[in-house]
Design an enzyme around this catalytic site. Structure first.
Site, PDB file in Angstrom:
ATOM      1  N   ASP A   1      20.879   3.135 -86.297  1.00 24.94           N
ATOM      2  CA  ASP A   1      21.724   2.365 -85.396  1.00 24.94           C
ATOM      3  C   ASP A   1      23.121   2.069 -85.920  1.00 24.94           C
ATOM      4  OD1 ASP A   1      20.857   0.669 -87.331  1.00 24.94           O
ATOM      5  OD2 ASP A   1      20.548  -1.032 -85.998  1.00 24.94           O
ATOM      6  N   GLU A   2      23.504   2.642 -87.034  1.00 24.18           N
ATOM      7  CA  GLU A   2      24.891   2.432 -87.448  1.00 24.18           C
ATOM      8  C   GLU A   2      25.439   3.648 -88.183  1.00 24.18           C
ATOM      9  OE1 GLU A   2      25.654  -0.487 -90.551  1.00 24.18           O
ATOM     10  OE2 GLU A   2      23.517  -0.648 -90.927  1.00 24.18           O
TER      11      GLU A   2
ATOM     12  N   ASP B   1      28.072  -0.165 -84.929  1.00 22.43           N
ATOM     13  CA  ASP B   1      26.781  -0.788 -85.192  1.00 22.43           C
ATOM     14  C   ASP B   1      26.179  -1.198 -83.854  1.00 22.43           C
ATOM     15  OD1 ASP B   1      24.653  -1.916 -86.444  1.00 22.43           O
ATOM     16  OD2 ASP B   1      25.732  -3.664 -87.232  1.00 22.43           O
TER      17      ASP B   1
END
Lengths: 368, 351
Positions: free
Chosen positions: B103-104, B8
């Protein structure tokens, strides 16, 4: 070498034996059949190094002994094309075979018989007799479940198991399994003997077992199987590997039982299969009080819903299957009624003849 | 035993903006809508979080909490570029990468041969490499299941790594506050607290039947999680079910001419996004959603072949007719049929 043979005497054996010839072979001589004249007998042999098939034909008239190999496919095409009731004359002439029949003449290329590979001599230590029809039916009831080019090479064939006076055939591709049993007239062995015969061998041997009432002799060595039926001999190498322990995966203690009329069930599955996913072939089965509902749909969002009256009084069940596997099993069962022994929706079904248990079919479900 | 890593990025959008604009160094930064409009915050950095600002908070509210907060307009193309770099790093270690957003992502490194198959070392290497290539920091969690990996990645944030070893799992879950479980929001946490359940250890003592009665299907989910049961696999190709765009207006609208103009804007937005996912011809449903001035949500849906603009317009017209109140938000979307093949999976004979 020189001999004459009637077309109808030659054609059928030649056709059967040529089945061993691979279309794409590594050695040129493997595209040929070996023709050998010895003591009044014509023998034709073909091999792909894994299986070897040969037939003997009794010659009438004059002959000169000898042996040679000729292109199998071309020889077969020529024989087929010739008119019936005509003798075919073969004569070796230097490097060629001259073939004539009526007013047609052919000259075929040859390769020396010395180059023709023989499957190495084997010591057959098990031997039993069985009616050709029985052996063929044993193959037919299970061969459809053999794997095809699976990395688990030992599944690309059929397990033959001799145990006392019982002969069992088993085939599986990892998703479904077929098993069939037959009682032999004599006890063959004290201990259990297992042999995995490669897929192609089973398919070709099946064609050879054409005279149902004739007794054939089956011989086993640690690496080979040999089946002799009259003038035909079939030899195959065995697959060197361990066949999975099939007994372990036969479901027992079924919680649910469904009995259906075979022809109706087959029709229902066939109808539903029209609109299932062509690749995965999944259908949904919903079982409730004396009713089977089959549901299929495909990526085009088309749907089929088929209902069928069956004998079923157990708890309701929804389960998915590859419809092709179910149809294969039902087609192999020769009886009026079939029985489905079911567990839960993640357990395999055991499909069997409702009247006898000489053949069993296990099919794993598809997860819903 | 499975080895799953959840990676993350730390305040991804805000970190990128801060990296690219040195004047933002040390400042509280929020990426999102303008505080003078009805925008919300997409991400903010840790400096801003200290003031209680968090993502999804209305920008105007955030500005009141933190008067010095610097607002930056989101630049999604830039974020996508960075995201692509990060995904390439993931793929060096395993093909089993399931991106959850820009983003993860989850990674399954069970079969990975890197670093002697040590998921901990792989996670470290990934974070290091992300920093080398992007000057951005990431946090990672390593565990046997997705839900634990995700909790772990949040444990030592930012720029932190947390590994939950299989032998630590039971103890870890025992002490874990139920609030940390994904899907347990404020409302459910309050319900659980009213039952005197604060930790997963306490949750574990509750019978399945009780949880099913209270929470329905979610009850079973809670029952499994507090026992460490999470069989979800890392799925590299997520099967998109729908695609939608929406817009919250600066001022509520009610005139049809205005509504129609907004609808046309959204349709061109949706068209653009559809081009990127290459599934336009598979569309089987379209829908329109409106949020009324009183926050009530109304929607209308119809089967459709492809993106049928006149059908969407007709749906919207019907909604306006039935609910003529001013609207603050308009959204449109399309749905794709679920491929049945994923539902039917052939099982193997258990030899």
């Amino acid at each position: 070498m020189r001999f004459s043979v009637g077309k109808e005497d030659l054609l059928v054996p030649l056709q059967l034996v040529s089945g061993a010839v691979e279309k794409r072979q590594t050695l040129p001589v493997l595209a040929n059949v070996l023709i050998k004249i010895e003591e009044g007998l014509l023998s034709i042999t073909a091999t792909d190094l894994e299986i070897e098939m040969s037939a003997k034909i009794k010659l009438e008239g004059e002959y000169v002994e000898g042996d040679i190999t000729v292109p199998a496919r071309k020889l077969l095409e020529i024989c087929k094309s010739l008119s019936d009731n005509e003798l075919i004359n073969f004569a070796q002439d230097e490097g060629k075979i001259k073939l004539s029949s009526g007013k047609s003449r052919f000259s075929l290329s040859t390769i020396s018989a010395q180059e023709f590979p023989n499957i190495e001599e084997a010591v057959f230590n098990q031997k039993f007799e069985i009616e050709a029809g029985q052996l063929k039916s044993l193959f037919d009831k299970t061969q459809f479940a053999m794997a095809h080019q699976d990395v688990r090479y030992y599944l690309n064939g059929m397990l033959l198991e001799v145990n006392g006076d019982k002969l069992v055939s088993v085939a599986t591709d990892g998703h479904r399994l077929a098993l069939s049993k037959v009682q032999l007239n004599q006890s063959v062995t004290e201990e259990l003997v297992q042999a995995i015969i490669p897929r192609k061998g089973i398919l070709e041997a099946g064609k050879l077992l054409s005279a149902p009432d004739q007794v054939c002799i089956v011989e086993l060595s640690s690496n080979h199987i040999k089946i002799t039926q009259g003038d035909f001999v079939f030899i195959s190498k065995l697959i060197d590997g361990r066949f999975p322990d099939y007994d372990k995966v036969l479901p027992r203690n079924a919680q649910r039982l469904m009995v259906a009329e075979k022809s109706n069930l087959k029709e229902a599955f066939t109808r539903a299969s029209i609109l299932c996913n062509e690749k995965f072939r999944g259908v949904r089965l919903n079982l409730s009080q004396n009713l089977l509902a089959i549901h299929a749909n495909n990526p085009e969002q088309e749907e089929a819903e088929i209902e069928l009256d069956v004998d079923y009084t157990d708890e309701e069940l929804e389960i998915g299957f590859n419809v092709g596997y179910l149809l294969d099993a039902i087609n192999a069962i020769k009886s009026d009624n079939v029985r489905f022994n079911l567990g839960d929706s993640n357990s395999s079904v055991l499909i069997e003849n409702a009247e006898s248990s000489d053949s069993l079919y296990v099919v794993m479900p598809m997860r819903l | 035993m499975r080895k799953i890593i959840h990676v993350d990025m730390d305040c991804f959008y805000a970190a990128i903006e801060q990296r690219d604009d040195p004047s933002l160094k040390g400042m509280p930064v929020a990426v999102g809508g303008n505080p003078h409009s009805r925008g919300v915050i997409a991400t903010c950095n840790y400096e801003a979080r200290r003031f209680g600002v968090h993502s999804a908070m209305p920008s105007a509210h955030a500005a009141r909490l933190c008067p010095d907060l610097v607002f930056v307009r989101p630049n999604l193309n830039k974020y996508k570029e960075e995201s692509k770099k990060i995904r390439q790093i993931f793929h060096q270690y395993t093909e089993l990468v399931e991106p959850l957003s820009l983003d993860e992502a989850y990674l399954d490194t069970t079969e990975s041969t890197h670093y002697h198959n040590s998921a901990t070392w792989i996670a470290q290497a990934i974070c290091y490499e992300i920093y080398q290539q992007t000057q951005l920091t990431a946090s990672a969690g390593v565990a046997r299941s997705k839900f634990l990996a995700k909790i772990a990645s949040d444990w030592n944030k930012p720029a932190g790594l947390k590994v939950i070893l299989p032998e630590e799992e039971t103890y870890f879950i025992e002490k874990l506050p139920v609030k940390k479980l994904h899907g347990v929001g404020k409302v459910m946490a309050r319900k659980l607290e009213s039952m005197d359940i604060f930790t997963c250890g306490e949750l574990k003592k509750v019978e399945l039947g009780v949880l099913l009665d209270k929470f329905g299907k979610t009850g079973k989910y809670l029952y499994d999680l507090c026992r460490g049961e999470d069989k979800r696999t890392v799925k590299p190709h997520s099967d998109r079910k729908s695609l939608s765009v929406e817009n919250t207006f600066n001022e509520n609208i009610s005139e049809w001419s205005e509504c129609e103009a907004k609808l046309i804007e959204l349709i061109s937005d949706l068209t653009r996004r559809l081009q990127k996912i290459d599934k336009a011809e598979k569309i089987n449903k379209v829908y329109v959603k409106v949020k009324m001035a009183d926050f009530q949500i109304r929607s209308a849906e119809s089967i459709s072949q492809g993106l049928d603009v006149s059908l969407i317009t007709a749906l919207f017209k019907r909604l306006r007719k039935n609910f003529p109140e001013p609207i603050r938000l308009l959204g449109i979307g399309v749905k794709f049929p679920q491929t049945p093949k994923s539902k039917l999976e052939q099982l193997d004979i258990p030899f």
